[in-house]
Design a protein around this motif. Sequence first.
Motif, PDB file in Angstrom:
ATOM      1  N   ALA A  20      55.407  58.711  38.048  1.00 35.92           N
ATOM      2  CA  ALA A  20      55.245  57.930  39.275  1.00 35.92           C
ATOM      3  C   ALA A  20      55.632  56.468  39.037  1.00 35.92           C
ATOM      4  N   LEU A  21      55.300  55.930  37.877  1.00 39.87           N
ATOM      5  CA  LEU A  21      55.705  54.556  37.556  1.00 39.87           C
ATOM      6  C   LEU A  21      57.222  54.450  37.459  1.00 39.87           C
ATOM      7  N   LEU A  22      57.859  55.423  36.792  1.00 41.78           N
ATOM      8  CA  LEU A  22      59.320  55.420  36.689  1.00 41.78           C
ATOM      9  C   LEU A  22      59.958  55.514  38.074  1.00 41.78           C
ATOM     10  N   ASP A  23      59.440  56.402  38.913  1.00 43.39           N
ATOM     11  CA  ASP A  23      59.972  56.569  40.264  1.00 43.39           C
ATOM     12  C   ASP A  23      59.819  55.291  41.081  1.00 43.39           C
ATOM     13  N   ALA A  24      58.650  54.672  40.981  1.00 38.84           N
ATOM     14  CA  ALA A  24      58.399  53.442  41.728  1.00 38.84           C
ATOM     15  C   ALA A  24      59.372  52.354  41.290  1.00 38.84           C
ATOM     16  N   ARG A  25      59.535  52.198  39.991  1.00 36.21           N
ATOM     17  CA  ARG A  25      60.449  51.171  39.477  1.00 36.21           C
ATOM     18  C   ARG A  25      61.885  51.432  39.942  1.00 36.21           C
ATOM     19  N   SER A  26      62.296  52.697  39.952  1.00 39.66           N
ATOM     20  CA  SER A  26      63.659  53.015  40.381  1.00 39.66           C
ATOM     21  C   SER A  26      63.872  52.750  41.869  1.00 39.66           C
ATOM     22  N   GLN A  27      62.781  52.693  42.634  1.00 41.65           N
ATOM     23  CA  GLN A  27      62.852  52.401  44.063  1.00 41.65           C
ATOM     24  C   GLN A  27      62.698  50.913  44.362  1.00 41.65           C
ATOM     25  N   GLY A  28      62.634  50.110  43.307  1.00 39.05           N
ATOM     26  CA  GLY A  28      62.580  48.667  43.492  1.00 39.05           C
ATOM     27  C   GLY A  28      61.199  48.042  43.427  1.00 39.05           C
ATOM     28  N   VAL A  29      60.189  48.836  43.136  1.00 37.36           N
ATOM     29  CA  VAL A  29      58.835  48.290  43.020  1.00 37.36           C
ATOM     30  C   VAL A  29      58.739  47.481  41.729  1.00 37.36           C
ATOM     31  N   THR A  30      58.201  46.285  41.816  1.00 33.69           N
ATOM     32  CA  THR A  30      57.979  45.463  40.637  1.00 33.69           C
ATOM     33  C   THR A  30      56.668  45.879  39.986  1.00 33.69           C
ATOM     34  N   LEU A  31      56.737  46.285  38.732  1.00 37.62           N
ATOM     35  CA  LEU A  31      55.542  46.680  37.991  1.00 37.62           C
ATOM     36  C   LEU A  31      55.004  45.473  37.241  1.00 37.62           C
ATOM     37  N   LEU A  32      53.706  45.331  37.228  1.00 35.28           N
ATOM     38  CA  LEU A  32      53.056  44.219  36.541  1.00 35.28           C
ATOM     39  C   LEU A  32      51.816  44.737  35.838  1.00 35.28           C
ATOM     40  N   ALA A  33      51.668  44.403  34.580  1.00 37.44           N
ATOM     41  CA  ALA A  33      50.470  44.749  33.819  1.00 37.44           C
ATOM     42  C   ALA A  33      49.967  43.484  33.141  1.00 37.44           C
ATOM     43  N   CYS A  34      48.670  43.317  33.116  1.00 34.03           N
ATOM     44  CA  CYS A  34      48.050  42.143  32.493  1.00 34.03           C
ATOM     45  C   CYS A  34      46.894  42.598  31.611  1.00 34.03           C
ATOM     46  N   ASP A  35      46.625  41.826  30.571  1.00 27.34           N
ATOM     47  CA  ASP A  35      45.397  42.089  29.846  1.00 27.34           C
ATOM     48  C   ASP A  35      44.246  41.523  30.669  1.00 27.34           C
ATOM     49  N   CYS A  36      43.043  41.911  30.350  1.00 26.31           N
ATOM     50  CA  CYS A  36      41.905  41.414  31.120  1.00 26.31           C
ATOM     51  C   CYS A  36      40.639  41.472  30.272  1.00 26.31           C
ATOM     52  N   LYS A  37      39.679  40.683  30.685  1.00 32.23           N
ATOM     53  CA  LYS A  37      38.362  40.659  30.047  1.00 32.23           C
ATOM     54  C   LYS A  37      37.367  41.191  31.069  1.00 32.23           C
ATOM     55  N   VAL A  38      36.664  42.234  30.696  1.00 28.49           N
ATOM     56  CA  VAL A  38      35.719  42.877  31.607  1.00 28.49           C
ATOM     57  C   VAL A  38      34.317  42.753  31.041  1.00 28.49           C
TER      58      VAL A  38
END
Length: 53
Positions: A20-38
Amino acid sequence: MENVDHFEPNWRTDPDFGQALLDARSQGVTLLACDCKVTPETLEIGKPVEIVL
């Protein structure tokens, strides 16, 4: 997670999510991942990290 250097889907346990991530990216969706403190009371977004697909 805190202090991670990249994000990568777990292809072995959830290949549909990775695809689903690959498909989204191929359709022009910008993927963003960040580290976080929970904590039990907070979620603090940190720096962007590399996405490995």
